[in-house]
Design a protein around this motif. Structure first.
Motif, PDB file in Angstrom:
ATOM      1  N   TYR A   1      -2.108  -0.076 -10.855  1.00 45.82           N
ATOM      2  CA  TYR A   1      -2.154  -1.268  -9.710  1.00 45.82           C
ATOM      3  C   TYR A   1      -1.278  -2.896 -10.225  1.00 45.82           C
ATOM      4  O   TYR A   1      -0.469  -2.545 -10.611  1.00 45.82           O
ATOM      5  N   VAL A   2      -1.266  -2.832  -9.179  1.00 48.11           N
ATOM      6  CA  VAL A   2      -0.149  -4.306  -8.844  1.00 48.11           C
ATOM      7  C   VAL A   2      -0.627  -5.223  -8.154  1.00 48.11           C
ATOM      8  O   VAL A   2      -1.422  -5.041  -7.664  1.00 48.11           O
ATOM      9  N   ARG A   3      -0.137  -6.699  -8.982  1.00 48.07           N
ATOM     10  CA  ARG A   3      -0.642  -8.099  -8.767  1.00 48.07           C
ATOM     11  C   ARG A   3       0.716  -8.580  -7.606  1.00 48.07           C
ATOM     12  O   ARG A   3       1.690  -8.871  -8.250  1.00 48.07           O
ATOM     13  N   VAL A   4       0.959  -9.234  -6.619  1.00 46.03           N
ATOM     14  CA  VAL A   4       2.339  -9.624  -6.068  1.00 46.03           C
ATOM     15  C   VAL A   4       1.070 -11.652  -6.290  1.00 46.03           C
ATOM     16  O   VAL A   4       0.405 -11.775  -5.252  1.00 46.03           O
ATOM     17  N   SER A   5       2.354 -11.925  -6.000  1.00 46.01           N
ATOM     18  CA  SER A   5       2.436 -13.708  -5.706  1.00 46.01           C
ATOM     19  C   SER A   5       2.084 -13.771  -4.203  1.00 46.01           C
ATOM     20  O   SER A   5       2.833 -13.278  -3.654  1.00 46.01           O
ATOM     21  N   LEU A   6       1.652 -14.846  -3.583  1.00 45.40           N
ATOM     22  CA  LEU A   6       1.712 -14.662  -2.367  1.00 45.40           C
ATOM     23  C   LEU A   6       2.823 -16.504  -2.319  1.00 45.40           C
ATOM     24  O   LEU A   6       1.964 -17.222  -1.143  1.00 45.40           O
ATOM     25  N   LYS A   7       3.373 -17.021  -3.034  1.00 43.35           N
ATOM     26  CA  LYS A   7       4.472 -18.184  -3.004  1.00 43.35           C
ATOM     27  C   LYS A   7       4.763 -17.778  -2.066  1.00 43.35           C
ATOM     28  O   LYS A   7       5.077 -18.712  -0.998  1.00 43.35           O
ATOM     29  N   SER A   8       5.750 -16.356  -1.508  1.00 37.63           N
ATOM     30  CA  SER A   8       6.625 -16.383  -0.660  1.00 37.63           C
ATOM     31  C   SER A   8       6.092 -16.898   1.043  1.00 37.63           C
ATOM     32  O   SER A   8       6.817 -17.172   1.534  1.00 37.63           O
ATOM     33  N   LEU A   9       4.721 -15.814   0.478  1.00 42.57           N
ATOM     34  CA  LEU A   9       3.531 -15.782   1.786  1.00 42.57           C
ATOM     35  C   LEU A   9       3.595 -17.107   2.596  1.00 42.57           C
ATOM     36  O   LEU A   9       3.254 -17.297   3.654  1.00 42.57           O
ATOM     37  N   ASN A  10       2.955 -18.498   1.439  1.00 40.93           N
ATOM     38  CA  ASN A  10       3.054 -19.172   1.830  1.00 40.93           C
ATOM     39  C   ASN A  10       3.737 -20.595   2.044  1.00 40.93           C
ATOM     40  O   ASN A  10       4.439 -20.863   2.996  1.00 40.93           O
TER      41      ASN A  10
ATOM     42  N   GLU B   1       4.225  -9.252  -9.309  1.00 39.00           N
ATOM     43  CA  GLU B   1       4.144 -10.124 -10.764  1.00 39.00           C
ATOM     44  C   GLU B   1       4.195  -9.483 -11.958  1.00 39.00           C
ATOM     45  O   GLU B   1       3.805  -9.537 -13.172  1.00 39.00           O
ATOM     46  N   ALA B   2       2.470  -8.263 -11.612  1.00 36.60           N
ATOM     47  CA  ALA B   2       2.688  -6.995 -12.060  1.00 36.60           C
ATOM     48  C   ALA B   2       2.340  -6.133 -11.990  1.00 36.60           C
ATOM     49  O   ALA B   2       1.947  -5.636 -11.027  1.00 36.60           O
ATOM     50  N   THR B   3       2.745  -4.811 -12.952  1.00 33.09           N
ATOM     51  CA  THR B   3       2.405  -3.547 -12.120  1.00 33.09           C
ATOM     52  C   THR B   3       1.667  -3.086 -13.797  1.00 33.09           C
ATOM     53  O   THR B   3       2.334  -3.039 -14.405  1.00 33.09           O
ATOM     54  N   CYS B   4       0.745  -2.012 -13.242  1.00 33.20           N
ATOM     55  CA  CYS B   4       0.354  -1.680 -14.727  1.00 33.20           C
ATOM     56  C   CYS B   4       0.203  -0.175 -14.561  1.00 33.20           C
ATOM     57  O   CYS B   4      -0.759  -0.142 -13.057  1.00 33.20           O
ATOM     58  N   LEU B   5       0.045   0.696 -15.293  1.00 26.18           N
ATOM     59  CA  LEU B   5      -0.684   2.456 -14.487  1.00 26.18           C
ATOM     60  C   LEU B   5      -1.264   2.371 -16.284  1.00 26.18           C
ATOM     61  O   LEU B   5      -1.315   2.209 -16.972  1.00 26.18           O
ATOM     62  N   TYR B   6      -2.582   3.300 -15.098  1.00 25.82           N
ATOM     63  CA  TYR B   6      -3.725   3.621 -16.444  1.00 25.82           C
ATOM     64  C   TYR B   6      -3.571   5.146 -16.024  1.00 25.82           C
ATOM     65  O   TYR B   6      -3.160   5.677 -15.317  1.00 25.82           O
TER      66      TYR B   6
ATOM     67  N   SER C   1       0.761  -1.574   0.389  1.00 26.96           N
ATOM     68  CA  SER C   1      -0.375  -0.387   0.420  1.00 26.96           C
ATOM     69  C   SER C   1       0.971   1.401   0.036  1.00 26.96           C
ATOM     70  O   SER C   1       0.767   2.109  -0.331  1.00 26.96           O
ATOM     71  N   ILE C   2       2.161   0.761   1.235  1.00 25.61           N
ATOM     72  CA  ILE C   2       2.942   2.673   0.696  1.00 25.61           C
ATOM     73  C   ILE C   2       3.715   2.091  -0.236  1.00 25.61           C
ATOM     74  O   ILE C   2       3.757   3.427  -1.378  1.00 25.61           O
TER      75      ILE C   2
ATOM     76  N   PHE D   1      -8.269  -0.253  -4.021  1.00 25.48           N
ATOM     77  CA  PHE D   1      -8.786  -1.821  -4.025  1.00 25.48           C
ATOM     78  C   PHE D   1      -7.610  -2.625  -3.509  1.00 25.48           C
ATOM     79  O   PHE D   1      -6.759  -2.552  -3.611  1.00 25.48           O
ATOM     80  N   ASN D   2      -7.898  -3.065  -2.168  1.00 25.11           N
ATOM     81  CA  ASN D   2      -6.738  -4.151  -1.420  1.00 25.11           C
ATOM     82  C   ASN D   2      -7.837  -5.366  -1.698  1.00 25.11           C
ATOM     83  O   ASN D   2      -8.947  -6.460  -0.912  1.00 25.11           O
ATOM     84  N   HIS D   3      -7.563  -6.733  -1.277  1.00 21.12           N
ATOM     85  CA  HIS D   3      -8.682  -7.788  -2.380  1.00 21.12           C
ATOM     86  C   HIS D   3      -7.099  -8.856  -2.333  1.00 21.12           C
ATOM     87  O   HIS D   3      -5.771  -8.838  -3.027  1.00 21.12           O
ATOM     88  N   PHE D   4      -7.182 -10.450  -1.417  1.00 24.79           N
ATOM     89  CA  PHE D   4      -6.826 -11.499  -1.934  1.00 24.79           C
ATOM     90  C   PHE D   4      -7.532 -12.432  -1.739  1.00 24.79           C
ATOM     91  O   PHE D   4      -8.813 -12.876  -1.638  1.00 24.79           O
ATOM     92  N   ASP D   5      -7.097 -13.481  -3.083  1.00 29.20           N
ATOM     93  CA  ASP D   5      -7.483 -14.504  -3.913  1.00 29.20           C
ATOM     94  C   ASP D   5      -6.333 -15.564  -3.564  1.00 29.20           C
ATOM     95  O   ASP D   5      -5.223 -15.181  -3.284  1.00 29.20           O
ATOM     96  N   GLU D   6      -6.805 -16.290  -4.281  1.00 26.33           N
ATOM     97  CA  GLU D   6      -5.889 -17.577  -4.533  1.00 26.33           C
ATOM     98  C   GLU D   6      -4.661 -17.075  -5.466  1.00 26.33           C
ATOM     99  O   GLU D   6      -4.794 -17.743  -6.670  1.00 26.33           O
ATOM    100  N   GLY D   7      -4.017 -17.230  -4.810  1.00 19.78           N
ATOM    101  CA  GLY D   7      -2.384 -17.053  -5.077  1.00 19.78           C
ATOM    102  C   GLY D   7      -2.328 -15.674  -5.082  1.00 19.78           C
ATOM    103  O   GLY D   7      -0.789 -15.443  -5.571  1.00 19.78           O
ATOM    104  N   TYR D   8      -3.205 -14.744  -5.370  1.00 21.78           N
ATOM    105  CA  TYR D   8      -2.477 -13.508  -5.088  1.00 21.78           C
ATOM    106  C   TYR D   8      -2.724 -12.510  -3.779  1.00 21.78           C
ATOM    107  O   TYR D   8      -4.348 -12.606  -4.133  1.00 21.78           O
ATOM    108  N   TYR D   9      -2.381 -10.784  -4.034  1.00 21.40           N
ATOM    109  CA  TYR D   9      -2.554 -10.299  -3.794  1.00 21.40           C
ATOM    110  C   TYR D   9      -2.971  -8.806  -4.654  1.00 21.40           C
ATOM    111  O   TYR D   9      -1.894  -8.861  -5.057  1.00 21.40           O
ATOM    112  N   GLN D  10      -3.727  -8.463  -4.486  1.00 19.32           N
ATOM    113  CA  GLN D  10      -4.028  -7.350  -5.502  1.00 19.32           C
ATOM    114  C   GLN D  10      -4.321  -6.078  -5.265  1.00 19.32           C
ATOM    115  O   GLN D  10      -5.153  -5.675  -4.066  1.00 19.32           O
ATOM    116  N   VAL D  11      -3.723  -4.859  -5.302  1.00 19.71           N
ATOM    117  CA  VAL D  11      -4.305  -3.714  -4.952  1.00 19.71           C
ATOM    118  C   VAL D  11      -4.117  -2.654  -6.003  1.00 19.71           C
ATOM    119  O   VAL D  11      -3.321  -2.321  -6.658  1.00 19.71           O
TER     120      VAL D  11
END
Length: 218
Positions: free
Chosen positions: A147-156, A85-90, A49-50, A122-132
């Motif tokens: 928009y930023v999509r973060v993998s949860l592999k390290s967390l898991n 894993e992905a970052t997008c600027l609109y 978020s920061i 937007f802040n959301h955890f789903d299967e395999g990803y955290y999206q903000v």
């Protein structure tokens, strides 16, 4: 059918101690694991978020002047994060001005890795990803979104290691309690067994002068 009431007192004591220990260890393990999981999630939410807010703030001028090169440089600063894993600027019209996508093998995700119409906050955890996603505000006016999509592999992975370590510690604790209980139960069972043996001798010999040997001050 087997019944606990027919068990010898030593086995009853061991069963009572081990059952209590097992329940306590399992409950504590669950509580600590849940706390660790929530702490990891909160840390991830706070970190990204920061981070996304910093990238958004740095993109104000470039977005106003449609400087896609600078916007791409800003987006690429998140490449250093292994889990991103992905970052997008609109822009305001949801046109993608800059992006990167590390995961190009997942067919459920677009080639850019960017959603067509991202939420503005937007802040959301789903299967395999955290999206903000963070809105880019310039002079109190929404000019775009990051928009930023973060993998949860390290967390898991971290959580799996924590669960394994907790399980190993729990097993060691239970074994230690079993060994200790086997030793300590004699202090409880021995006087009772002596009393039982004395009562049996009194009944058999009709000698009411017999007394059980005193083993402690109980």
């Amino acid at each position: 059918m087997f019944s606990v009431k027919y068990m010898p007192i030593k086995k009853k004591l061991s069963l009572m101690i081990m059952t209590s220990t097992l329940l306590a260890v399992v409950l504590l393990s669950l509580v600590f694991t849940l706390y660790e999981y929530l702490s990891l999630r909160n840390s991830m939410m706070k970190e990204f978020s920061i981070t996304s807010q910093i990238v958004s703030n740095r993109s104000h001028a470039a977005l106003l002047f449609n400087d896609t090169e600078t916007l791409q440089e800003n987006v690429d600063t998140l490449l250093i994060h292994e889990d991103v894993e992905a970052t997008c600027l609109y822009n305001e019209a949801d046109d993608i001005l800059a992006y990167f996508n590390k995961n190009t093998t997942d067919r459920t995700i677009s080639k850019t890795g960017c959603p067509d119409h991202p939420s503005r906050n937007f802040n959301h955890f789903d299967e395999g990803y955290y999206q903000v996603s963070k809105p880019i505000i310039v002079d109190d006016e929404a000019m775009g979104v990051l928009y930023v999509r973060v993998s949860l592999k390290s967390l898991n992975g971290h959580l799996s290691n924590y669960v394994i370590a907790t399980a190993v510690f729990s097993v060691i604790t239970i074994i230690a309690v079993f060994i200790l209980s086997s030793f300590l139960q004699n202090f409880i069972s021995t006087p009772v067994l002596l009393l039982k043996d004395t009562a049996r001798q009194i009944t058999k010999k009709k000698d009411y002068s017999l007394r059980a040997t005193k083993e402690s001050h109980d």
